[in-house]
Design a protein around this motif. Structure first.
Motif, short mmCIF file in Angstrom:
data_model
loop_
_atom_site.label_atom_id
_atom_site.label_comp_id
_atom_site.label_asym_id
_atom_site.label_seq_id
_atom_site.Cartn_x
_atom_site.Cartn_y
_atom_site.Cartn_z
N ALA A 121 -0.13 -6.19 -9.88
CA ALA A 121 0.05 -6.44 -8.44
C ALA A 121 1.11 -7.53 -8.23
O ALA A 121 1.92 -7.46 -7.30
N GLU A 122 1.12 -8.54 -9.12
CA GLU A 122 2.09 -9.62 -8.99
C GLU A 122 3.53 -9.10 -9.08
O GLU A 122 4.42 -9.59 -8.38
N THR A 123 3.74 -8.09 -9.91
CA THR A 123 5.07 -7.51 -10.06
C THR A 123 5.50 -6.80 -8.78
O THR A 123 6.67 -6.90 -8.36
N ASN A 145 8.74 -6.65 -3.92
CA ASN A 145 8.65 -6.64 -2.45
C ASN A 145 9.29 -5.40 -1.82
O ASN A 145 10.29 -5.50 -1.07
N PRO A 146 8.77 -4.22 -2.07
CA PRO A 146 9.36 -3.00 -1.51
C PRO A 146 9.19 -2.92 0.00
O PRO A 146 8.24 -3.47 0.56
N ASP A 147 10.11 -2.23 0.64
CA ASP A 147 10.00 -2.00 2.08
C ASP A 147 9.03 -0.86 2.38
O ASP A 147 8.41 -0.83 3.44
N LEU A 148 8.97 0.09 1.46
CA LEU A 148 8.07 1.23 1.61
C LEU A 148 7.34 1.50 0.30
O LEU A 148 7.88 1.23 -0.79
N LYS A 158 -3.01 10.64 -8.04
CA LYS A 158 -4.45 10.42 -8.25
C LYS A 158 -4.82 8.94 -8.23
O LYS A 158 -5.62 8.46 -9.03
N GLY A 159 -4.21 8.22 -7.29
CA GLY A 159 -4.58 6.83 -7.07
C GLY A 159 -4.08 5.84 -8.08
O GLY A 159 -4.51 4.67 -8.07
N ARG A 160 -3.14 6.24 -8.94
CA ARG A 160 -2.62 5.31 -9.95
C ARG A 160 -1.52 4.45 -9.32
O ARG A 160 -0.33 4.61 -9.59
N ILE A 161 -1.94 3.54 -8.47
CA ILE A 161 -1.01 2.76 -7.66
C ILE A 161 -0.15 1.82 -8.51
O ILE A 161 0.99 1.51 -8.15
N PHE A 162 -0.66 1.38 -9.65
CA PHE A 162 0.08 0.44 -10.48
C PHE A 162 0.83 1.13 -11.62
O PHE A 162 1.17 0.50 -12.62
#
Length: 325
Positions: free
Chosen positions: A239-241, A246-249, A202-206
């Motif tokens: 976002a800084e984390t 730095n994930p590839d996917l 549900k859009g909880r990207i962080f």
């Protein structure tokens, strides 16, 4: 012949021990079936459960994989509300399609104990974390089998236990063997060096899952690495984390790639710039709380190494086998 009172007492205790031991053996051999749940508690039934209330969606899913949908008399309301699962299960059972199976739950995992009791179940299946409901239903004299789905081993053991209690042990062994065979195909390929970031639904990207979590196990089964190094089931980050990791996917559950691409704070992230954001769709096919974590791993492997995978990513074939279609 004269016997002391002490001798007579010991003799009586001996015969009592023999009687109790014999009774225990009769119960084990002829008096029903037993299975150990996620609490390490032994659940004993006099006979195979004919009326089951399964109030954890993955358990409902497993019961249909065990080809035992006929025993269900109660399920979570979410089974009818989650589109992809409802559509699939409707094709297996008209009772699902017509919404005829009772739903003694509301607003997510909130459960009406009175409604459960009215269904007169032989067995109730609950998520281990729902301790208050577990205590309440057991206090009413109901047989409660709990599941945790915390990792592959737990999923296998809980599937076997559930199968034992509903008379489907052979089918459970077939399912587990098939799952292991498919995972072995993935393992034949070299490990991927790709780092994967998982975002919650549900859009909880962080919000993500760290080391030791169920998602971490599914990522590992795909031969990849969890970008989150924290040993936590769930954690919120910045976002800084994500830039630091730095994930590839980036992989999404019940969210859309646009939920990531639209975030200004992530537009400079290499995975975003390279369009390496993927969503599991339909989510029902890939539920990692069930043995379908194998399908999760297969799909993730293909996203990580599309040119270097030995596992045939044929979801429809797998589903036919898992549900006995």
């Amino acid at each position: 012949m004269h016997f002391s009172k002490q001798f007579i007492l010991h003799l009586g205790l001996f015969f009592l021990f023999i009687s109790c031991n014999s009774k225990t053996q009769r119960q084990e051999n002829f008096g029903g079936i037993s299975a150990t749940d996620s609490r390490n508690k032994v659940i004993h039934l006099e006979q195979e459960a004919q009326r089951v209330v399964a109030l954890f969606e993955p358990a409902v899913d497993h019961i249909y994989m065990l080809q035992a949908g006929n025993v269900l008399v109660g399920i979570p309301e979410q089974v009818y509300l989650n589109t992809s699962g409802y559509e699939f299960l409707s094709g297996l059972d008209d009772k699902i399609k017509n919404k005829e199976i009772a739903t003694p739950s509301f607003s997510g995992r909130a459960i009406s104990a009175e409604s459960v009791l009215q269904l007169n179940p032989d067995l109730v299946i609950l998520y281990e974390a729902d301790s208050e409901t577990i205590n309440q239903l057991e206090g009413l004299g109901l047989n409660v089998y709990t599941v945790s789905s915390k990792n592959k081993e737990a999923i296998y053991l809980e599937l076997k236990g559930l199968a034992t209690l509903i008379g489907k042990s052979k089918r459970a062994e077939e399912l587990i063997q098939y799952t292991e065979n498919e995972l072995n195909k993935i393992n034949k390929a070299p490990k991927s060096d790709k780092k994967v970031y998982y975002a919650w639904s549900k859009g909880r990207i962080f919000s993500t899952s760290g080391k030791g979590s169920l998602i971490d196990a599914a990522i590992e089964a795909a031969g990849a690495q969890n970008a989150c190094p924290l040993e936590m089931e769930a954690t919120n980050i910045s976002a800084e984390t994500i830039y630091e990791w730095n994930p590839d996917l980036i992989i999404l559950w019940n969210s859309k790639p646009e939920d990531v691409y639209s975030l200004k704070e992530l537009q400079a992230l290499p995975a975003v710039k390279q369009k390496q954001v993927y969503d599991f769709s339909p989510v029902f096919y890939y539920d990692p709380h069930t043995i379908k974590f194998m399908l999760f791993a297969k799909q993730l492997r293909e996203w990580c190494e599309p040119q270097n995978t030995t596992a045939e990513n044929d979801v429809k074939k797998d589903l036919k086998t898992l549900y006995g279609l």
